[in-house]
Design a protein around this motif. Structure first.
Motif, PDB file in Angstrom:
ATOM      1  N   GLU A   1     -11.189  -0.926  -5.682  1.00  0.00           N
ATOM      2  CA  GLU A   1     -10.894  -0.826  -6.813  1.00  0.00           C
ATOM      3  C   GLU A   1     -11.250   0.856  -6.866  1.00  0.00           C
ATOM      4  OE1 GLU A   1     -10.462  -2.285 -10.109  1.00  0.00           O
ATOM      5  OE2 GLU A   1     -10.058  -4.085  -8.799  1.00  0.00           O
ATOM      6  N   THR A   2     -11.741   1.488  -6.452  1.00  0.00           N
ATOM      7  CA  THR A   2     -11.859   3.093  -6.285  1.00  0.00           C
ATOM      8  C   THR A   2     -10.662   3.635  -5.957  1.00  0.00           C
ATOM      9  OG1 THR A   2     -12.655   2.834  -4.048  1.00  0.00           O
ATOM     10  CG2 THR A   2     -14.496   2.796  -5.611  1.00  0.00           C
ATOM     11  N   ALA A   3      -9.697   3.105  -5.181  1.00  0.00           N
ATOM     12  CA  ALA A   3      -8.497   3.618  -4.757  1.00  0.00           C
ATOM     13  C   ALA A   3      -7.659   4.029  -6.272  1.00  0.00           C
ATOM     14  CB  ALA A   3      -7.715   2.699  -3.908  1.00  0.00           C
ATOM     15  N   PHE A   4      -7.855   3.004  -7.190  1.00  0.00           N
ATOM     16  CA  PHE A   4      -7.081   3.224  -8.379  1.00  0.00           C
ATOM     17  C   PHE A   4      -7.921   4.248  -9.160  1.00  0.00           C
ATOM     18  CE2 PHE A   4      -5.866   2.627 -12.815  1.00  0.00           C
ATOM     19  CZ  PHE A   4      -4.464   2.579 -12.604  1.00  0.00           C
ATOM     20  N   ASP A   5      -9.247   4.356  -9.036  1.00  0.00           N
ATOM     21  CA  ASP A   5      -9.953   5.265  -9.801  1.00  0.00           C
ATOM     22  C   ASP A   5      -9.547   6.708  -9.307  1.00  0.00           C
ATOM     23  OD1 ASP A   5     -11.481   3.082 -11.086  1.00  0.00           O
ATOM     24  OD2 ASP A   5     -13.264   3.549  -9.520  1.00  0.00           O
ATOM     25  N   GLU A   6      -9.196   6.894  -7.870  1.00  0.00           N
ATOM     26  CA  GLU A   6      -8.880   8.259  -7.314  1.00  0.00           C
ATOM     27  C   GLU A   6      -7.440   8.433  -8.022  1.00  0.00           C
ATOM     28  OE1 GLU A   6      -8.875  11.654  -4.853  1.00  0.00           O
ATOM     29  OE2 GLU A   6     -10.335  10.342  -5.901  1.00  0.00           O
TER      30      GLU A   6
ATOM     31  N   ASP B   1      -0.837   8.900  -1.982  1.00  0.00           N
ATOM     32  CA  ASP B   1      -0.501   7.924  -3.119  1.00  0.00           C
ATOM     33  C   ASP B   1      -0.329   6.606  -2.715  1.00  0.00           C
ATOM     34  OD1 ASP B   1      -1.334  10.237  -4.776  1.00  0.00           O
ATOM     35  OD2 ASP B   1       1.051  10.222  -5.395  1.00  0.00           O
ATOM     36  N   ARG B   2       0.644   6.455  -1.523  1.00  0.00           N
ATOM     37  CA  ARG B   2       0.916   5.104  -0.941  1.00  0.00           C
ATOM     38  C   ARG B   2      -0.451   4.631  -0.224  1.00  0.00           C
ATOM     39  NH1 ARG B   2       5.119   8.108   1.155  1.00  0.00           N
ATOM     40  NH2 ARG B   2       7.054   7.828   0.119  1.00  0.00           N
ATOM     41  N   GLN B   3      -1.199   5.184   0.302  1.00  0.00           N
ATOM     42  CA  GLN B   3      -2.195   4.756   1.070  1.00  0.00           C
ATOM     43  C   GLN B   3      -3.331   4.327  -0.119  1.00  0.00           C
ATOM     44  OE1 GLN B   3      -3.816   7.929   3.285  1.00  0.00           O
ATOM     45  NE2 GLN B   3      -2.398   7.601   5.055  1.00  0.00           N
ATOM     46  N   LEU B   4      -3.466   5.014  -1.249  1.00  0.00           N
ATOM     47  CA  LEU B   4      -4.262   4.656  -2.280  1.00  0.00           C
ATOM     48  C   LEU B   4      -3.931   3.675  -2.884  1.00  0.00           C
ATOM     49  CD1 LEU B   4      -5.210   8.086  -3.998  1.00  0.00           C
ATOM     50  CD2 LEU B   4      -6.740   6.489  -2.767  1.00  0.00           C
ATOM     51  N   ILE B   5      -2.413   3.249  -3.273  1.00  0.00           N
ATOM     52  CA  ILE B   5      -1.951   2.113  -3.673  1.00  0.00           C
ATOM     53  C   ILE B   5      -2.168   0.768  -2.620  1.00  0.00           C
ATOM     54  CG2 ILE B   5       0.018   0.881  -4.231  1.00  0.00           C
ATOM     55  CD1 ILE B   5       1.154   3.670  -5.297  1.00  0.00           C
ATOM     56  N   ALA B   6      -1.933   1.120  -1.568  1.00  0.00           N
ATOM     57  CA  ALA B   6      -2.174  -0.121  -0.418  1.00  0.00           C
ATOM     58  C   ALA B   6      -3.767  -0.478  -0.472  1.00  0.00           C
ATOM     59  CB  ALA B   6      -1.633   0.475   0.886  1.00  0.00           C
ATOM     60  N   ARG B   7      -4.627   0.398  -0.578  1.00  0.00           N
ATOM     61  CA  ARG B   7      -6.179   0.146  -0.834  1.00  0.00           C
ATOM     62  C   ARG B   7      -6.345  -0.511  -1.948  1.00  0.00           C
ATOM     63  NH1 ARG B   7      -8.331   5.674   0.064  1.00  0.00           N
ATOM     64  NH2 ARG B   7     -10.098   4.832  -0.978  1.00  0.00           N
TER      65      ARG B   7
ATOM     66  N   ALA C   1       0.166  -3.641 -13.048  1.00  0.00           N
ATOM     67  CA  ALA C   1       1.569  -3.671 -12.474  1.00  0.00           C
ATOM     68  C   ALA C   1       1.158  -3.577 -10.977  1.00  0.00           C
ATOM     69  CB  ALA C   1       2.490  -2.864 -12.978  1.00  0.00           C
ATOM     70  N   LEU C   2       0.417  -2.297 -10.310  1.00  0.00           N
ATOM     71  CA  LEU C   2       0.160  -2.349  -9.184  1.00  0.00           C
ATOM     72  C   LEU C   2      -0.599  -3.468  -8.519  1.00  0.00           C
ATOM     73  CD1 LEU C   2      -0.988   1.081  -9.020  1.00  0.00           C
ATOM     74  CD2 LEU C   2       1.000   0.464  -8.136  1.00  0.00           C
ATOM     75  N   GLY C   3      -1.206  -4.281  -9.262  1.00  0.00           N
ATOM     76  CA  GLY C   3      -1.972  -5.506  -8.698  1.00  0.00           C
ATOM     77  C   GLY C   3      -1.127  -6.750  -8.373  1.00  0.00           C
ATOM     78  N   SER C   4      -0.323  -6.649  -9.086  1.00  0.00           N
ATOM     79  CA  SER C   4       0.794  -7.855  -9.365  1.00  0.00           C
ATOM     80  C   SER C   4       2.218  -7.544  -8.540  1.00  0.00           C
ATOM     81  CB  SER C   4       1.037  -8.559 -10.518  1.00  0.00           C
ATOM     82  OG  SER C   4       1.688  -7.300 -11.402  1.00  0.00           O
TER      83      SER C   4
END
Length: 135
Positions: A33-38, A21-27, A75-78
């Motif tokens: 964008e596909t990281a949030f899709d995941e 999850d941390r890796q997906l958030i970092a990506r 929120a994750l983007g900012s």
């Protein structure tokens, strides 16, 4: 024989899921964008199921889950804080469920008020129709 946890059977421990999850958030924060899709694919149903435990209204649970993910996307983007995604999403989702419930209550009150306005009712007509009006 005890039932094996599918996540553990697939080689995923709670720590590896948190790392994933941390890796997906970092990506995602780096613009992928596909990281949030995941994250959505992994957590939408569990979050929706979590909300269903708090309401009998399946539609409200689905609406709140959608609202929660929209909020999380922004929120994750900012925000660059380290978050435990599933726990963080549960808090957002619980708050979204309250918001959805409040919104539905306002809609219901507005519909009830509109219905009353549509009826041509006066206090005098109510008094005449009421059985104790003549006493």
């Amino acid at each position: 024989m005890p039932k094996e946890n599918p996540a553990t059977a697939a080689g995923h421990t709670p720590a590896s899921a948190a790392d994933r999850d941390r890796q997906l958030i970092a990506r995602f924060r780096q613009g992928e964008e596909t990281a949030f899709d995941e994250l959505f694919r992994l957590y939408f149903e569990p979050i929706q199921d979590y909300l269903r435990q708090h309401t009998d209204d399946a539609q409200a649970a689905e609406d709140a889950a959608q609202v929660a993910f929209i909020h999380a996307y922004g929120a994750l983007g900012s925000d660059d804080r380290d978050v435990h995604f599933q726990g963080w999403m549960r808090r957002i989702a619980r708050n979204a469920l309250v918001d959805v419930w409040r919104w539905s209550q306002r809609q219901k009150r507005a519909a009830d008020a509109a219905e009353l306005e549509d009826e041509d009712v006066s206090w005098q007509s109510l008094a005449i129709e009421h059985p104790s009006a003549g006493t």
